[in-house]
Scaffold this motif. Structure first.
Motif, PDB file in Angstrom:
ATOM      1  N   PRO A 101     -11.937 -22.916  30.496  1.00  0.00           N
ATOM      2  CA  PRO A 101     -11.724 -21.480  30.755  1.00  0.00           C
ATOM      3  C   PRO A 101     -12.524 -21.001  31.967  1.00  0.00           C
ATOM      4  CG  PRO A 101     -13.165 -21.804  28.865  1.00  0.00           C
ATOM      5  CD  PRO A 101     -12.637 -23.160  29.225  1.00  0.00           C
ATOM      6  N   LEU A 102     -11.968 -20.021  32.659  1.00  0.00           N
ATOM      7  CA  LEU A 102     -12.661 -19.448  33.810  1.00  0.00           C
ATOM      8  C   LEU A 102     -13.780 -18.501  33.398  1.00  0.00           C
ATOM      9  CD1 LEU A 102      -9.613 -18.705  36.152  1.00  0.00           C
ATOM     10  CD2 LEU A 102     -11.117 -20.699  36.152  1.00  0.00           C
ATOM     11  N   ARG A 103     -13.638 -17.865  32.246  1.00  0.00           N
ATOM     12  CA  ARG A 103     -14.651 -16.952  31.739  1.00  0.00           C
ATOM     13  C   ARG A 103     -14.931 -17.270  30.282  1.00  0.00           C
ATOM     14  NH1 ARG A 103     -15.529 -12.013  34.032  1.00  0.00           N
ATOM     15  NH2 ARG A 103     -17.212 -11.938  32.496  1.00  0.00           N
ATOM     16  N   ILE A 104     -16.186 -17.218  29.877  1.00  0.00           N
ATOM     17  CA  ILE A 104     -16.570 -17.451  28.486  1.00  0.00           C
ATOM     18  C   ILE A 104     -17.546 -16.370  28.058  1.00  0.00           C
ATOM     19  CG2 ILE A 104     -16.234 -19.954  28.609  1.00  0.00           C
ATOM     20  CD1 ILE A 104     -19.268 -20.246  28.847  1.00  0.00           C
ATOM     21  N   HIS A 105     -17.650 -16.226  26.745  1.00  0.00           N
ATOM     22  CA  HIS A 105     -18.651 -15.329  26.157  1.00  0.00           C
ATOM     23  C   HIS A 105     -19.546 -16.188  25.274  1.00  0.00           C
ATOM     24  CE1 HIS A 105     -20.266 -11.478  24.698  1.00  0.00           C
ATOM     25  NE2 HIS A 105     -20.368 -12.086  23.531  1.00  0.00           N
ATOM     26  N   ILE A 106     -20.778 -16.414  25.713  1.00  0.00           N
ATOM     27  CA  ILE A 106     -21.712 -17.282  25.000  1.00  0.00           C
ATOM     28  C   ILE A 106     -22.445 -16.462  23.950  1.00  0.00           C
ATOM     29  CG2 ILE A 106     -23.688 -18.826  25.209  1.00  0.00           C
ATOM     30  CD1 ILE A 106     -22.839 -19.398  28.056  1.00  0.00           C
ATOM     31  N   HIS A 107     -22.391 -16.917  22.709  1.00  0.00           N
ATOM     32  CA  HIS A 107     -23.039 -16.227  21.594  1.00  0.00           C
ATOM     33  C   HIS A 107     -24.365 -16.915  21.282  1.00  0.00           C
ATOM     34  CE1 HIS A 107     -19.456 -13.787  20.562  1.00  0.00           C
ATOM     35  NE2 HIS A 107     -18.792 -14.839  20.990  1.00  0.00           N
ATOM     36  N   THR A 108     -25.438 -16.184  21.388  1.00  0.00           N
ATOM     37  CA  THR A 108     -26.768 -16.712  21.090  1.00  0.00           C
ATOM     38  C   THR A 108     -27.274 -16.254  19.724  1.00  0.00           C
ATOM     39  OG1 THR A 108     -27.763 -14.846  22.264  1.00  0.00           O
ATOM     40  CG2 THR A 108     -27.377 -16.873  23.512  1.00  0.00           C
ATOM     41  N   THR A 109     -26.495 -15.458  19.000  1.00  0.00           N
ATOM     42  CA  THR A 109     -26.848 -15.046  17.640  1.00  0.00           C
ATOM     43  C   THR A 109     -25.674 -15.335  16.718  1.00  0.00           C
ATOM     44  OG1 THR A 109     -26.034 -12.779  17.962  1.00  0.00           O
ATOM     45  CG2 THR A 109     -28.350 -13.220  18.486  1.00  0.00           C
ATOM     46  N   ALA A 110     -25.986 -15.646  15.469  1.00  0.00           N
ATOM     47  CA  ALA A 110     -24.937 -15.989  14.511  1.00  0.00           C
ATOM     48  C   ALA A 110     -24.059 -14.789  14.171  1.00  0.00           C
ATOM     49  CB  ALA A 110     -25.560 -16.567  13.236  1.00  0.00           C
ATOM     50  N   ASP A 111     -24.620 -13.599  14.148  1.00  0.00           N
ATOM     51  CA  ASP A 111     -23.842 -12.417  13.769  1.00  0.00           C
ATOM     52  C   ASP A 111     -22.713 -12.149  14.754  1.00  0.00           C
ATOM     53  OD1 ASP A 111     -25.440 -12.064  11.566  1.00  0.00           O
ATOM     54  OD2 ASP A 111     -26.809 -10.653  12.561  1.00  0.00           O
TER      55      ASP A 111
END
Length: 669
Positions: free
Chosen positions: A619-629
């Motif tokens: 993917p060209l853009r991602i959303h990285i999640h650093t918290t489980a919620d």
């Protein structure tokens, strides 16, 4: 000695108090775990289906024996050889090497059959159910007799062979099983091409990951360069010599490009860590001290897996008359040509480890210094151009090559899509050489950037970077992969295995459990052994669309004590950037992303695995999640943005033994 033992076993086979063989499975594991190399009198590859010298092939002799019933026999044997159960049984027996995991090649079949025959002749009662099923299948087909010797098919497969040793029996059985596997794949591909439905249920079948296995499956199942058709009521095999040769060159060239790009990405991540965390340390001393109250120290036990890794580089020579299986000097042997591109075996133990060393330190060498690939990549790539020039008149010129080019015109869109860097002109001599030259320039540019980073040059702009991985399942169809995971940092190499101190080794293991690279390899190991190569992921571990993990249910498991040392060996090789073609036997994609989740141009490393359809683009853009919620309840994002898990969130889902149980289990090995 072997003949005497075999006669004694035959005589005692019917007795209830049958005497076991004088040596145990553990002792002969190093004998059957060696690499089965091609001797001068052994045919490999597509020579079993079609030859250019006019001599009868193994396929033609089997057709003469079985007729049209060979179709059923080939599908049965191919379905068994390609099954995930057989792949896992090979792994459990310690027969797979780093380069030959999940291989459909003749060498792996020969190694597997040798292991089964040794176990059967030795009257071992601990043979697995899958090994027994394999033995019964080849006995039913006539390749092996009841006592473990060569069956009646021996005279068809090897008419002039007169030796009946275990290596010779395994060789003839592997020739039969390999030919039937190729035939079954070709029959399935032909039926799928005509009707849209194949003859093999690929849902529970493993797919080769080694470069030779990818070559076999893609050549037959995707491009149909190898076909088995019915002509005049007789099964006939057709092999496109130019097609398979160009495909071999293209796959090896793309593998070189992939490994260079993947190595560059890992060098960037390790340099970034060294620049941002110059004083970073692991709690090695505290963790090592926690094991000292459990008992006295001892050297690291040499488990069977480690012995197999050490013996994997030793050849199993085959001696005897050449007979009808003499090598075809007019054609290239793909298995031999691809052997130099296989992953090299690492030393099982750090021989330079100081038994009195305490504390923690990173390697003083620049990232990638010990990479086997960076040392010899140019010679490997230039050898491809040499092969094209050497075989020009055999493959690119002549009326047969012209007919094959006309046949490809109907599949030109598929050819162009697969050979993105080559194009349709790669099927001509000048086009193939030009494509290799253009690819060489691109690889050379990446190599110069790696050298600049190793010399202390500046990192690319736009950091700090995240490394995103997508792990592919070794399944031919349909294409599947794990949800993408991201690593915020990657440690350089450091001392993990202490040859003379089990306490220090376990202290290093506990110290790295919270690191991203450890969690990545544990996730892959769980996918391999717990989730059966992705075919048995427990319900609820992934979301409905398969795009995210369920952090309330998913569990990952540290390898058991008998595989801990082998796991640390591979982790060490990963940090040393030895050979970045696979991650613990699995194909993968990786790319660098900036802090805003934007893909860094030119950093995507993607290789074609043995899958019917290609992997989706990164993917060209991602959303990285650093918290489980936020990962469990992702917010709304723009179209095309992919949710990616920070792999450190899997640490609470890690399961492992307590320190005391781990220490006691390792001491009992």
């Amino acid at each position: 000695l072997f003949c005497a033992e075999r006669l004694a076993c035959r005589a005692s086979r019917g007795r209830a108090d049958a005497v076991r063989r004088p040596f145990s499975r553990h002792q002969h594991g190093s004998q059957v775990g060696v690499r089965f190399t091609k001797a001068a009198n052994m045919v490999t590859g597509f020579h079993h289906l079609e030859r250019t010298d006019g001599r009868t092939t193994t396929f033609q002799r089997l057709v003469g024996q079985f007729g049209m019933s060979l179709i059923t026999l080939a599908l049965i044997i191919a379905s068994h050889v390609l099954s995930i159960d057989v792949n896992l049984d090979m792994e459990a027996a310690g027969l797979n090497t780093l380069a030959r995991s999940f291989s459909t090649g003749q060498a792996n079949i020969a190694r597997y059959v040798t292991h089964i025959l040794f176990s059967w002749i030795a009257c071992e009662v601990t043979m697995s159910a899958v090994s027994l099923a394999t033995l019964r299948l080849f006995r039913w087909a006539g390749a092996i007799e009841a006592q473990g010797g060569a069956g009646p098919l021996r005279r068809i497969i090897r008419p002039r062979a007169d030796q009946d040793t275990v290596p010779r029996v395994a060789e003839s059985v592997s020739m039969f099983g390999y030919t039937m596997t190729l035939t079954g794949i070709a029959l399935d591909a032909g039926e799928r091409r005509r009707t849209g439905h194949g003859l093999i249920n690929w849902k529970d079948k493993g797919s080769a990951v080694c470069i030779y296995g990818v070559f076999i499956l893609v050549t037959i199942g995707l491009f149909f360069f190898v076909r088995v058709d019915i002509v005049g009521g007789v099964l006939v095999a057709f092999v496109s010599r130019l097609g398979k040769f160009v495909l071999m060159i293209a796959l090896l060239a793309y593998l070189c490009k992939f490994m260079m790009q993947a190595t560059y990405n890992h060098v960037v991540m390790q340099r970034q860590f060294l620049d941002n965390e110059p004083n970073y340390t692991l709690p090695f001393d505290r963790n090592a001290a926690s094991f000292r109250g459990f008992g006295p120290d001892q050297p690291v036990p040499e488990t069977r897996t480690m012995a197999t890794l050490r013996a994997a580089v030793e050849p199993l020579e085959l001696n005897g008359p050449a007979g009808d299986a003499a090598e075809d000097d007019d054609d290239v042997d793909e298995a031999a040509e691809m052997r130099e591109f296989e992953e090299p075996e690492e030393r099982p133990i750090d021989d330079d480890a100081d038994e009195h060393f305490h504390g923690f330190r990173f390697s003083p060498w620049a990232p990638g210094t010990h990479s086997y690939y960076l040392r010899g990549w140019r010679d490997k790539f230039l050898s491809l151009t040499t092969k094209v020039q050497r075989y020009r008149w055999r493959y690119f010129e002549g009326p047969r090559a012209a007919r094959e080019r006309d046949d490809w015109s109907m599949r030109l869109p598929l050819v162009i899509a697969f050979f993105a860097g080559f194009g349709a002109m790669c099927f001509t001599f000048l086009g193939c050489v030009s494509a290799l030259g253009a690819m060489l320039l691109g690889i050379e540019q990446i190599y110069l950037e790696i050298q600049a980073l190793q010399g202390g040059g500046p990192l690319p702009a736009g950091g700090p970077f995240w490394m995103v991985y997508v792990i592919h399942f070794p399944i031919w169809m349909p294409f599947k992969s794990l949800p993408p995971v991201a690593l915020s940092h990657l440690h350089p190499e450091f001392l993990i295995i202490f040859r003379m101190s089990l306490i220090c080794t376990l202290g290093a293991l506990v110290s790295i459990r919270a690191t991203p690279v450890y969690l990545l390899l544990v996730l892959v190991d769980t996918l391999h052994h717990r989730w059966r190569l992705g075919s048995a992921i427990p319900d609820g571990y992934l979301t409905v669309d398969g795009g995210r993990f369920d952090l309330d249910r998913v569990l990952i498991y540290e390898p058991p004590p008998r595989r801990i040392i082998a796991f640390l060996i591979r982790l060490r090789g990963f940090l040393r950037l030895i050979w970045q073609a696979l991650i613990k036997g699995f194909a993968y994609q990786c790319g660098l992303y900036g802090p805003d989740g934007t893909l860094v141009p030119g950093t995507v490393a993607s290789r074609r695995s043995a899958t019917l359809t290609a992997a989706p683009a990164m993917p060209l853009r991602i959303h990285i999640h650093t918290t489980a919620d936020t990962y469990q309840n992702p917010p709304a994002v723009a179209p095309g943005v992919v949710h990616v898990l920070d792999i450190r969130l899997l640490l609470p889902r890690l399961r492992h033994l307590s320190n005391r149980d781990l220490f006691e289990a390792m001491r009992r090995l």
